[in-house]
Write a protein that holds these residues in place. Sequence first.
Motif, PDB file in Angstrom:
ATOM      1  N   CYS A 106      -2.261   6.547  -8.580  1.00 32.19           N
ATOM      2  CA  CYS A 106      -0.343   6.538  -8.579  1.00 32.19           C
ATOM      3  C   CYS A 106      -0.438   8.344  -8.049  1.00 32.19           C
ATOM      4  O   CYS A 106       0.558   8.487  -7.957  1.00 32.19           O
ATOM      5  CB  CYS A 106      -0.722   6.505 -10.110  1.00 32.19           C
ATOM      6  N   ALA A 107      -1.249   9.281  -8.840  1.00 32.88           N
ATOM      7  CA  ALA A 107      -1.240  10.615  -7.976  1.00 32.88           C
ATOM      8  C   ALA A 107      -1.113  11.020  -6.187  1.00 32.88           C
ATOM      9  O   ALA A 107       0.070  10.992  -5.755  1.00 32.88           O
ATOM     10  CB  ALA A 107      -2.428  11.600  -8.123  1.00 32.88           C
ATOM     11  N   GLY A 108      -1.663   9.969  -5.730  1.00 32.66           N
ATOM     12  CA  GLY A 108      -2.435   9.903  -4.078  1.00 32.66           C
ATOM     13  C   GLY A 108      -0.603   9.016  -3.424  1.00 32.66           C
ATOM     14  O   GLY A 108      -0.536   9.282  -2.644  1.00 32.66           O
ATOM     15  N   GLY A 109      -0.624   8.052  -4.373  1.00 38.72           N
ATOM     16  CA  GLY A 109       0.722   7.389  -3.865  1.00 38.72           C
ATOM     17  C   GLY A 109       1.941   8.366  -4.267  1.00 38.72           C
ATOM     18  O   GLY A 109       3.471   8.142  -3.312  1.00 38.72           O
ATOM     19  N   VAL A 110       2.291   8.864  -4.718  1.00 39.36           N
ATOM     20  CA  VAL A 110       3.393   9.945  -4.460  1.00 39.36           C
ATOM     21  C   VAL A 110       3.613  10.623  -3.962  1.00 39.36           C
ATOM     22  O   VAL A 110       4.407  11.494  -3.214  1.00 39.36           O
ATOM     23  CB  VAL A 110       3.849  10.570  -6.390  1.00 39.36           C
ATOM     24  N   MET A 111       1.764  11.376  -3.438  1.00 38.91           N
ATOM     25  CA  MET A 111       2.220  12.419  -2.562  1.00 38.91           C
ATOM     26  C   MET A 111       2.421  12.199  -1.503  1.00 38.91           C
ATOM     27  O   MET A 111       2.787  12.425  -0.875  1.00 38.91           O
ATOM     28  CB  MET A 111       0.708  12.904  -2.607  1.00 38.91           C
ATOM     29  N   ALA A 112       1.662  11.121  -1.292  1.00 38.62           N
ATOM     30  CA  ALA A 112       2.092  10.331   0.180  1.00 38.62           C
ATOM     31  C   ALA A 112       3.259   9.545   0.279  1.00 38.62           C
ATOM     32  O   ALA A 112       3.869  10.704   1.599  1.00 38.62           O
ATOM     33  CB  ALA A 112       1.348   8.683   0.623  1.00 38.62           C
ATOM     34  N   LEU A 113       4.319   9.475  -0.609  1.00 39.81           N
ATOM     35  CA  LEU A 113       5.848   9.367  -0.139  1.00 39.81           C
ATOM     36  C   LEU A 113       6.344  10.498  -0.173  1.00 39.81           C
ATOM     37  O   LEU A 113       7.024  10.268   1.328  1.00 39.81           O
ATOM     38  CB  LEU A 113       6.004   8.627  -1.659  1.00 39.81           C
ATOM     39  N   VAL A 114       6.313  11.588  -0.638  1.00 40.80           N
ATOM     40  CA  VAL A 114       6.466  12.787  -0.908  1.00 40.80           C
ATOM     41  C   VAL A 114       6.149  12.964   1.227  1.00 40.80           C
ATOM     42  O   VAL A 114       7.397  13.593   1.579  1.00 40.80           O
ATOM     43  CB  VAL A 114       6.019  13.823  -1.597  1.00 40.80           C
ATOM     44  N   GLY A 120       9.106  13.017   8.407  1.00 42.75           N
ATOM     45  CA  GLY A 120      10.150  12.539   8.233  1.00 42.75           C
ATOM     46  C   GLY A 120       9.291  11.302   9.763  1.00 42.75           C
ATOM     47  O   GLY A 120       9.090  10.937  10.601  1.00 42.75           O
ATOM     48  N   ARG A 121       8.509  10.658   8.683  1.00 42.90           N
ATOM     49  CA  ARG A 121       7.573   9.731   9.170  1.00 42.90           C
ATOM     50  C   ARG A 121       7.552   8.538   8.519  1.00 42.90           C
ATOM     51  O   ARG A 121       6.194   7.480   8.132  1.00 42.90           O
ATOM     52  CB  ARG A 121       5.686  10.416   9.616  1.00 42.90           C
ATOM     53  N   LEU A 122       8.290   7.981   7.390  1.00 45.00           N
ATOM     54  CA  LEU A 122       8.521   7.451   6.917  1.00 45.00           C
ATOM     55  C   LEU A 122       7.788   5.019   7.955  1.00 45.00           C
ATOM     56  O   LEU A 122       7.738   4.485   7.667  1.00 45.00           O
ATOM     57  CB  LEU A 122       9.546   6.953   6.189  1.00 45.00           C
ATOM     58  N   ARG A 123       8.972   5.129   8.997  1.00 40.68           N
ATOM     59  CA  ARG A 123       8.766   4.194   9.482  1.00 40.68           C
ATOM     60  C   ARG A 123       7.846   3.997  10.008  1.00 40.68           C
ATOM     61  O   ARG A 123       6.974   3.127   9.827  1.00 40.68           O
ATOM     62  CB  ARG A 123       9.968   4.249  10.692  1.00 40.68           C
ATOM     63  N   GLN A 124       6.819   5.496  10.262  1.00 40.87           N
ATOM     64  CA  GLN A 124       6.271   4.878  11.548  1.00 40.87           C
ATOM     65  C   GLN A 124       4.517   4.510  10.226  1.00 40.87           C
ATOM     66  O   GLN A 124       3.733   4.056  10.395  1.00 40.87           O
ATOM     67  CB  GLN A 124       5.212   6.323  11.913  1.00 40.87           C
ATOM     68  N   THR A 125       4.531   5.316   8.923  1.00 41.49           N
ATOM     69  CA  THR A 125       4.309   4.964   8.131  1.00 41.49           C
ATOM     70  C   THR A 125       4.001   3.027   7.761  1.00 41.49           C
ATOM     71  O   THR A 125       2.646   2.765   7.675  1.00 41.49           O
ATOM     72  CB  THR A 125       4.307   5.477   6.905  1.00 41.49           C
ATOM     73  N   ILE A 126       4.649   3.053   7.580  1.00 43.11           N
ATOM     74  CA  ILE A 126       5.533   1.623   6.609  1.00 43.11           C
ATOM     75  C   ILE A 126       4.696   0.212   8.521  1.00 43.11           C
ATOM     76  O   ILE A 126       4.176   0.062   7.924  1.00 43.11           O
ATOM     77  CB  ILE A 126       6.534   1.443   6.617  1.00 43.11           C
ATOM     78  N   GLY A 127       4.660   0.910   9.686  1.00 39.99           N
ATOM     79  CA  GLY A 127       3.974   0.629  10.393  1.00 39.99           C
ATOM     80  C   GLY A 127       2.529   0.360  10.623  1.00 39.99           C
ATOM     81  O   GLY A 127       1.704  -0.808  10.982  1.00 39.99           O
ATOM     82  N   ASN A 128       1.681   1.987  10.363  1.00 43.67           N
ATOM     83  CA  ASN A 128       0.764   1.534   9.992  1.00 43.67           C
ATOM     84  C   ASN A 128       0.098   0.727   8.734  1.00 43.67           C
ATOM     85  O   ASN A 128      -0.919  -0.020   9.313  1.00 43.67           O
ATOM     86  CB  ASN A 128       0.246   3.229  10.205  1.00 43.67           C
ATOM     87  N   ILE A 129       0.852   0.954   7.571  1.00 43.40           N
ATOM     88  CA  ILE A 129       0.167  -0.204   6.341  1.00 43.40           C
ATOM     89  C   ILE A 129       0.307  -1.141   6.716  1.00 43.40           C
ATOM     90  O   ILE A 129      -0.694  -2.089   6.734  1.00 43.40           O
ATOM     91  CB  ILE A 129       1.776   0.900   5.358  1.00 43.40           C
ATOM     92  N   GLY A 130       1.391  -1.806   7.259  1.00 42.51           N
ATOM     93  CA  GLY A 130       1.286  -3.202   8.247  1.00 42.51           C
ATOM     94  C   GLY A 130       0.025  -3.649   9.091  1.00 42.51           C
ATOM     95  O   GLY A 130      -0.097  -4.687   8.643  1.00 42.51           O
ATOM     96  N   ARG A 131      -0.371  -2.504   9.909  1.00 44.51           N
ATOM     97  CA  ARG A 131      -1.362  -3.459  10.485  1.00 44.51           C
ATOM     98  C   ARG A 131      -2.363  -3.073   9.768  1.00 44.51           C
ATOM     99  O   ARG A 131      -3.376  -4.142  10.501  1.00 44.51           O
ATOM    100  CB  ARG A 131      -1.262  -2.574  12.139  1.00 44.51           C
ATOM    101  N   MET A 132      -2.588  -2.035   9.115  1.00 41.50           N
ATOM    102  CA  MET A 132      -4.381  -2.078   8.322  1.00 41.50           C
ATOM    103  C   MET A 132      -3.741  -3.794   7.583  1.00 41.50           C
ATOM    104  O   MET A 132      -5.066  -4.154   7.702  1.00 41.50           O
ATOM    105  CB  MET A 132      -3.489  -1.139   7.424  1.00 41.50           C
ATOM    106  N   LEU A 133      -3.086  -3.965   6.864  1.00 39.52           N
ATOM    107  CA  LEU A 133      -2.586  -5.235   5.856  1.00 39.52           C
ATOM    108  C   LEU A 133      -2.678  -6.537   6.958  1.00 39.52           C
ATOM    109  O   LEU A 133      -3.477  -7.460   6.528  1.00 39.52           O
ATOM    110  CB  LEU A 133      -1.682  -4.810   5.090  1.00 39.52           C
ATOM    111  N   LEU A 134      -2.808  -6.186   8.067  1.00 37.75           N
ATOM    112  CA  LEU A 134      -2.801  -7.612   9.251  1.00 37.75           C
ATOM    113  C   LEU A 134      -3.893  -7.436   9.081  1.00 37.75           C
ATOM    114  O   LEU A 134      -4.901  -8.553   9.123  1.00 37.75           O
ATOM    115  CB  LEU A 134      -1.928  -7.384  10.397  1.00 37.75           C
ATOM    116  N   GLY A 135      -5.003  -6.664   9.447  1.00 31.30           N
ATOM    117  CA  GLY A 135      -6.430  -6.527   9.463  1.00 31.30           C
ATOM    118  C   GLY A 135      -7.043  -7.232   8.738  1.00 31.30           C
ATOM    119  O   GLY A 135      -8.274  -7.384   8.657  1.00 31.30           O
TER     120      GLY A 135
END
Length: 174
Positions: A106-114, A120-135
């Motif tokens: 929970c703390a890590g998620g809040v920290m990561a989002l902030v 300014g890397r929200l779009r890139q992060t969403i793409g990276n998460i998508g690739r991780m989930l696809l893997g």
Amino acid sequence: MPTEQYLNAVLLLLVSIAAVNDLATRRIPNRLLLTGLSVALVLHLLSAEPGTALLRAFSGLGLGLAVFLPFYLLRGMAAGDVKMMAVVGAFTGAALAFEIAVLTWCAGGVMALVLVVARGRLRQTIGNIGRMLLGLVTLGHGAIVPAQDKSAGTMPYGVAIAIGTVAVLARHYG
């Protein structure tokens, strides 16, 4: 002073040092973790029931390793963070280690989002998460997962582990 109080005091010192070091260098030294693990095992050996205490320590170590290792394997977390959670588990046992892991997530998620929003890397992060989930979904099915473009940035996850540890210990013993 009972052994449990020594374990908690040393654990608080350990996660504090690790968090400060992770903030400063983005690393959690193996020497610190090995020292912490050694102290935890010695203190468990000095308890009134050393066999039970050591079993609790190793079950906590195993759980701490097991809950964070998949994130390391998916390149979502550094090895030092996984090892730190395993050492935290050696201090607390499996039940508290799991509680600490949940609060750490929970703390890590809040920290990561902030951090990603601030950088300014929200779009890139969403793409990276998508690739991780696809893997994760296609693991073992012969699919080729495209490589991550680049990291959206590092995060001192040792701070999140410290926050989770302090919160759980404060709630249980405070």
